[in-house]
Design a protein around this motif. Sequence first.
Motif, PDB file in Angstrom:
ATOM      1  N   PRO A 288     -13.919  10.094  -0.083  1.00  0.00           N
ATOM      2  CA  PRO A 288     -13.599   9.148   0.994  1.00  0.00           C
ATOM      3  C   PRO A 288     -12.250   8.456   0.762  1.00  0.00           C
ATOM      4  CG  PRO A 288     -15.861   8.860   0.245  1.00  0.00           C
ATOM      5  CD  PRO A 288     -15.204   9.773  -0.735  1.00  0.00           C
ATOM      6  N   THR A 289     -11.498   8.283   1.818  1.00  0.00           N
ATOM      7  CA  THR A 289     -10.220   7.578   1.740  1.00  0.00           C
ATOM      8  C   THR A 289     -10.466   6.075   1.807  1.00  0.00           C
ATOM      9  OG1 THR A 289      -9.928   7.695   4.135  1.00  0.00           O
ATOM     10  CG2 THR A 289      -9.000   9.501   2.829  1.00  0.00           C
ATOM     11  N   PRO A 290      -9.512   5.249   1.364  1.00  0.00           N
ATOM     12  CA  PRO A 290      -9.727   3.790   1.350  1.00  0.00           C
ATOM     13  C   PRO A 290     -10.024   3.197   2.721  1.00  0.00           C
ATOM     14  CG  PRO A 290      -7.861   4.386  -0.027  1.00  0.00           C
ATOM     15  CD  PRO A 290      -8.258   5.624   0.710  1.00  0.00           C
TER      16      PRO A 290
ATOM     17  N   TRP B  53      -5.950  14.810  -0.514  1.00  0.00           N
ATOM     18  CA  TRP B  53      -4.986  13.728  -0.401  1.00  0.00           C
ATOM     19  C   TRP B  53      -4.688  13.191  -1.790  1.00  0.00           C
ATOM     20  CZ3 TRP B  53      -6.884   8.534  -1.289  1.00  0.00           C
ATOM     21  CH2 TRP B  53      -8.284   8.467  -1.490  1.00  0.00           C
ATOM     22  N   ALA B  54      -3.770  12.251  -1.868  1.00  0.00           N
ATOM     23  CA  ALA B  54      -3.411  11.646  -3.151  1.00  0.00           C
ATOM     24  C   ALA B  54      -3.342  10.142  -2.980  1.00  0.00           C
ATOM     25  CB  ALA B  54      -2.085  12.189  -3.658  1.00  0.00           C
TER      26      ALA B  54
ATOM     27  N   TYR C 108       0.063  -4.923   0.110  1.00  0.00           N
ATOM     28  CA  TYR C 108       0.505  -3.971   1.132  1.00  0.00           C
ATOM     29  C   TYR C 108      -0.194  -2.635   0.892  1.00  0.00           C
ATOM     30  CZ  TYR C 108       3.340  -1.406  -2.255  1.00  0.00           C
ATOM     31  OH  TYR C 108       3.733  -0.644  -3.321  1.00  0.00           O
ATOM     32  N   ALA C 109      -0.248  -1.821   1.928  1.00  0.00           N
ATOM     33  CA  ALA C 109      -0.804  -0.470   1.806  1.00  0.00           C
ATOM     34  C   ALA C 109      -0.318   0.355   2.991  1.00  0.00           C
ATOM     35  CB  ALA C 109      -2.326  -0.506   1.766  1.00  0.00           C
ATOM     36  N   PHE C 110      -0.103   1.633   2.756  1.00  0.00           N
ATOM     37  CA  PHE C 110       0.282   2.530   3.843  1.00  0.00           C
ATOM     38  C   PHE C 110      -0.018   3.972   3.446  1.00  0.00           C
ATOM     39  CE2 PHE C 110       4.055   2.096   1.157  1.00  0.00           C
ATOM     40  CZ  PHE C 110       4.507   3.405   1.019  1.00  0.00           C
TER      41      PHE C 110
ATOM     42  N   GLN D  34       1.321  16.558   1.972  1.00  0.00           N
ATOM     43  CA  GLN D  34      -0.006  16.079   1.594  1.00  0.00           C
ATOM     44  C   GLN D  34      -0.105  14.578   1.842  1.00  0.00           C
ATOM     45  OE1 GLN D  34      -1.030  15.461  -2.650  1.00  0.00           O
ATOM     46  NE2 GLN D  34      -2.687  16.948  -2.314  1.00  0.00           N
ATOM     47  N   PRO D  35      -1.113  14.095   2.578  1.00  0.00           N
ATOM     48  CA  PRO D  35      -1.261  12.654   2.794  1.00  0.00           C
ATOM     49  C   PRO D  35      -1.403  11.918   1.460  1.00  0.00           C
ATOM     50  CG  PRO D  35      -2.715  13.882   4.254  1.00  0.00           C
ATOM     51  CD  PRO D  35      -2.164  14.870   3.266  1.00  0.00           C
TER      52      PRO D  35
END
Length: 286
Positions: A260-262, A272-273, A176-178, A121-122
């Motif tokens: 919506p995703t970031p 997603w999570a 940071y983000a990924f 899961q993304p």
Amino acid sequence: MEQELVDRVVGSFENCGNERLKQVMQSLTQHLHGFIRDVRLTEDEWNAAIAFLTAAGQITDDKRQEFVLLSDVLGASMQVIAVNNESYKDATEATVFGPFFVEDAPEISHGGDIAGDAAGQPCWVEGTVRDTDGNPVPGARIEVWEADEDGLYDVQYSDKRVAGRAHLYADDQGQYAFWGLTPTPYPIPNDGPVGRLLDSVGRSPVRASHLHFMVTAPGLRTLITHIFVEGDPQLEIGDSVFGVKDSLIKKFEVQEAEVPTPDGRDVGSTGWARTRFDVVLAPASV
């Protein structure tokens, strides 16, 4: 006779020119002999121990470190971490390194994807890197790695894939983000001598769901840690390598696919999570 032998072996290190090595070897000798005498170890048991260590060496290669697994399941890894990472202010707690770190993982940009072709899961992971005075740490190097939804790291496959691992750098504000994968429980490799040991003593090889981090920056203490998934049933059952700390348990909020995703990424119909992990690094000198 037994104590005389201990004294003779301890004394054999007296001429060691390295005081630290002398201290370690003399203490090791005393504890090893003390263990043998305490349990009245038989010759068959000692030979079995030698065979066990031999088998651990034989199964170890550049992708699998059986001695790290042994250290982990005995709690030795966590004890070494405790000794070498004493609490300092609000610095993030450390935990075990694990046997599946790989040098030279690919670099991703801010908001990039570490998953590659790994199944799962993304999961959007974001946070900041700061020092214990609250200052952002721009340029901090963040190494991340994890297993796929089948509980396997990329190096456990035979096709030389690189997936579920990468490194990135904190931006000028220490942010940071990924994209990664929502962690799931998995067993440590249990097809070797360590697995047979756990089976023989009735212990589970399963690790609690986690995502690995290693964060480095000049002048600050290197942090090796994981984050764990709040609500994971394995947290109640127990982590096979004793790596869980309460401060490292994070909420992974599951989102419906239509949320919506970031960064506007299309995650299809899978959902997603997301989670947040703010890192605080202690000074290197403490």
